[in-house]
Design an enzyme around this catalytic site. Structure first.
Site, PDB file in Angstrom:
ATOM      1  CG  ASP A 123      -2.199   0.859   0.905  1.00 50.49           C
ATOM      2  OD1 ASP A 123      -2.144   1.671  -0.040  1.00 50.49           O
ATOM      3  OD2 ASP A 123      -3.218   0.742   1.616  1.00 50.49           O
TER       4      ASP A 123
HETATM    5  C1  BGC Z   1      -5.024   3.260   0.048  1.00 51.77           C
HETATM    6  C2  BGC Z   1      -5.128   2.257  -1.071  1.00 51.77           C
HETATM    7  C3  BGC Z   1      -4.978   2.948  -2.390  1.00 51.77           C
HETATM    8  C4  BGC Z   1      -3.630   3.653  -2.416  1.00 51.77           C
HETATM    9  C5  BGC Z   1      -3.312   4.313  -3.734  1.00 51.77           C
HETATM   10  C6  BGC Z   1      -3.805   4.149  -0.090  1.00 51.77           C
HETATM   11  O1  BGC Z   1      -3.851   5.219   0.785  1.00 51.77           O
HETATM   12  O2  BGC Z   1      -5.027   2.589   1.279  1.00 51.77           O
HETATM   13  O3  BGC Z   1      -6.339   1.568  -0.978  1.00 51.77           O
HETATM   14  O4  BGC Z   1      -5.114   2.048  -3.457  1.00 51.77           O
HETATM   15  O5  BGC Z   1      -3.637   4.638  -1.399  1.00 51.77           O
HETATM   16  O6  BGC Z   1      -4.057   5.430  -3.968  1.00 51.77           O
END
Ligand code: BGC
Length: 766
Positions: free
Chosen positions: A298
């Site tokens: 993530d």
């Molecule tokens: C989130 C993810 C997301 C990623 C990219 C993160 O803050 O937890 O679910 O895909 O950002 O935007």
């Protein structure tokens, strides 16, 4: 001998890489017939330096003016230089054919090996044309419609150059305080698994090489929704049984549905951050489940292992993450800065880098990027596709199906089409941004149809609108909506005055679309701010209220349930929100949604869910003492249970029959039930089947959803609905640490919600 081999493999790889150029496409077609995917991948890998392999594992966020001047300094310049050196495998948040093409061109034409990039984006519920938030879509229980919605989102996203969405979020969530419940399918692992599969099939389609399909990503692996006290990113501590029986099933179903990517998560799980968790990624996902796609971290989650207290610096974080099976680094720059050194120092095996790079390259081949890296880069197609009418029609259909009728007394609904005086109250009723919900980053503000506009399209009645009160304070920044308005009641008098003479008052209350979602946890899940007070004041002068809720999570609204005659759960329904709501209020669509998540009476009951355990001191009907599992100031029961939702018509369940009372081994039981439409409208009903395993080696929930079917019935019509119960239905993760069916007695329940059911018993013998 060794040299000869190298030369041969070099030649093979050159042929594969040449496929990047359309000039060589004939050679590549001939080649692909004699060479399976793995060999192609290996032949590319053999050409790569260690640094280039690590580059494939590196994902950057594209934040600079991509088609503008070349960035000369700072982070952007570094990213740009890395890109030109072939040290980037994927970009996120770059969208639009012009920008995607510009970056792809650098990767393909300026780097040594010309390996194309993946372009990822959070296409969570639509790209530009927005469908209902995922929790709302889940309320439709309509797998075909959900699949269609994902397919449409994929088509629109692919037309702007994207080839990868970070969706679906398949986290099972029991805590309405957690803002991201809006992004998932609710609390049930069975329903959640079905929806995960529908979404993955929708995004990825039958053919990943088609230009209207994109990669899906099952996230967040794992346990993210079990954040203590519902506070986003908080600690997760759950046992094996919950992990296996509740959290894992939708992830496993995603692997079985062929999802090509996984995302790990921010949280620690039982003391180990998910990003650095070998058990999750190597043992379960890549080992037991044989997942052969790749895992992306993530955002910055590799680096966050320092704050977790699990890695001393970014370098050690890189070591831990790769060793644990995280293949791609999203925005920590940990891999690109340290992995090569870590290999040289013997702390990371080059074979693990190879494995990660191989997984990523394989997915690029599967997408067809080596055949045509510009597959997703057609400006004309982009123009024809974004926002096309068919998408609007589809999101309207999805939105209607997502609405749940929670209460309807005095036959207030459906509304009469003429001769009435209606007043519409609530800031959300006139809001054209909030219905887009959270996670709709490519959609433009003010592009949703508001409830006011939807209702104005019905001309037969006199309709007036008064705001009453703002939901949020200020309107300046992206985060403004999180500031709940708790003071400004200046609009109350006008709303009360308008309500006085109306036949029906429609009040649109709830959360702004950005009051749920990532980082938006709440401790109070009532109507935010002064809205509860507004509702009570208006009720005093006119109790004929239809309350339309807009929200991204279950709300605790006991007062409304006690007083207001009609309540419609309308979530955040996307671009066509207002039209969908108006059509339901006026009865042009008979609501058919069922809650995918329990609504509590009081936030103190949270986490509350239908598939709870009985405990040693279960509910007493006439308690003789205080020593049983309950509260002294609130009931145990929810306000609205899982699976609940009304219709303008009524359904009656009868004649629950089992073709036999027991089964063994690979046998099965057929369960049938008659469902009759006893009301005066045609309507759809989701018939639900639950079981209870009465005694087991690990205690089982009082009810578990194991099947459902949506049927449509005309007034007076009866249909027989059939379900099959077999070994798979009753399997769970037992005390033997494996999924299996245990002998014994079971209850089976069938009905229109998790609470209102008729039941029978059966037995399973090994
Ligand atoms: C989130 C993810 C997301 C990623 C990219 C993160 O803050 O937890 O679910 O895909 O950002 O935007």
């Amino acid at each position: 001998m060794k040299n000869l081999f190298l030369i041969a493999s070099f030649a093979v790889a050159v042929v594969v890489l040449a496929a990047c150029s359309s000039k060589m496409s004939n050679t590549s077609v001939a080649y692909s017939k004699i060479n399976p995917l793995e060999t192609k991948v290996d032949s590319v890998l053999k050409l790569m330096t260690l640094e280039e392999k690590v580059g494939q594992l590196n994902q950057y966020n594209g934040f600079w003016e991509i088609t503008g001047p070349t960035p000369k300094e700072g982070q952007a310049a570094k990213k740009y230089e890395d890109l030109k050196k072939g040290l980037v495998g994927s970009m996120l948040n770059v969208k639009g054919v012009k920008d995607v093409r510009a970056l792809q061109k650098i990767a393909v034409e300026e780097t040594r090996l010309g390996i194309p990039l993946l372009f990822g984006f959070d296409v969570i519920h639509g790209y530009k044309t927005i469908s209902p938030i995922p929790l709302a879509e889940a309320a439709s229980w309509d797998m075909a419609e959900i699949k269609k919605s994902a397919a449409m989102a994929a088509e629109e996203a692919a037309s702007v150059g994207l080839n990868w969405t970070f969706a679906p979020m398949v986290d099972i969530a029991r805590d309405a305080r957690w803002g991201r419940v809006m992004e998932g399918s609710g609390e049930d692992p069975y329903l959640g698994s079905q929806i995960a599969v529908a979404r993955i099939q929708g995004f990825q389609g039958e053919d990943l090489k088609a230009r209207n399909t994109i990669l899906a990503c099952a996230k967040h692996f794992a346990g993210y929704a079990f954040a203590e006290s519902g506070r986003d990113y908080n600690t997760v501590d759950i046992g094996e049984s919950t992990l296996q029986n509740i959290v894992f099933p939708p992830f496993k179903a995603s692997v079985e549905a062929g999802v090509r990517t996984f995302m790990n998560s921010f949280n620690e799980l039982n003391g180990i951050p998910a990003t650095g968790n070998k058990y999750l990624q190597r043992q379960i996902l890549k080992g037991d489940w044989k997942f052969d796609g790749f895992v992306v971290s993530d955002w910055g989650s590799i680096n966050e292992m320092i704050a977790h207290g699990y890695a001393k610096d970014n370098k050690q974080a890189a070591e831990i993450a790769i060793n644990a099976g995280s293949d791609m680094d999203m925005e920590s720059s940990a891999y690109i800065e340290h992995l090569a050194d870590l290999v040289k120092e013997g702390k990371v095996k080059e074979s693990d880098i190879d494995d990660a790079a191989r997984r990523i390259l394989k997915v690029k081949f599967e997408l067809g990027l080596f055949d045509n890296p510009y597959l997703y880069c057609d400006e004309n197609y982009e123009k024809e596709t974004v926002g096309k009418k068919a998408f609007h029609d589809a999101v309207l259909e999805m939105a209607k199906k997502s609405i749940v009728l929670l209460k309807n007394e005095k036959e207030l609904l459906p509304l009469k089409k003429s001769g009435q005086k209606f007043v519409l109250i609530g800031a959300l009723a006139d809001d054209k941004t909030s219905p887009l919900g959270s996670w709709r980053i490519a959609a433009d503000d003010e592009t949703a149809v508001s409830v006011l506009e939807g209702m104005q399209s019905y001309k037969g009645n006199q309709l007036s609108y008064v705001k009453g009160a703002n939901v949020a304070e200020g309107r300046t920044q992206f985060v403004w909506e999180t500031k709940i308005n708790t003071t400004d009641k200046s609009g109350f008098p006008a709303a009360i005055a308008a309500a006085k003479g109306a036949d029906v008052v429609v009040m649109v209350l709830g959360e702004h679309g950005l009051q749920s979602g990532e980082g938006r946890s709440r401790t109070d899940i009532g109507l935010p701010g002064v809205q509860q007070e507004l509702l009570e004041e208006v009720y005093k002068v006119n109790p004929n209220i239809v309350l339309v809720l807009n929200n991204g999570r279950p709300l605790a609204i006991p007062w409304a349930d006690d007083h207001v005659p009609a309540i419609v759960e309308a979530w955040q329904l996307g671009t066509q929100s207002g039209n969908a709501i108006a059509q339901v209020l006026y009865g042009d669509y008979n609501p058919s949604g069922k809650l995918p998540m329990t609504f509590p009476r009081n936030v103190g009951q949270v986490p509350i869910y239908y598939n709870y355990k009985n405990t040693g001191r279960p509910v007493m009907n006439e308690p003789e003492s205080v020593f049983w599992s309950h509260y002294i100031d609130e009931k145990n029961t929810p306000l609205y249970p899982f699976g609940y939702g009304l219709s303008y018509t009524q359904f009656e369940y009868s004649d629950l029959e089992l073709d036999q009372k027991s089964f063994s081994g690979d046998g099965s039981i057929e369960v049938s039930v008659n469902v009759k439409n006893t009301g005066k409208y045609a309507g759809k009903e989701v018939v639900q089947l639950y079981i209870r395993d009465i005694i087991a080696s690990v205690t089982r929930p009082v009810k578990e959803l194991k099947g459902f079917e949506m049927i449509e019935l005309q007034p007076n019509e009866t249909k027989k609905v059939r379900f099959i119960i077999n070994k798979k239905t009753i399997e769970f993760y037992t005390a033997q640490s494996k999924w299996e069916a245990e002998e014994g007695d079971f209850n089976v329940f069938v009905g229109g919600s998790s609470v209102k059911t008729i039941d029978a018993n059966f037995q399973y013998n090994n």
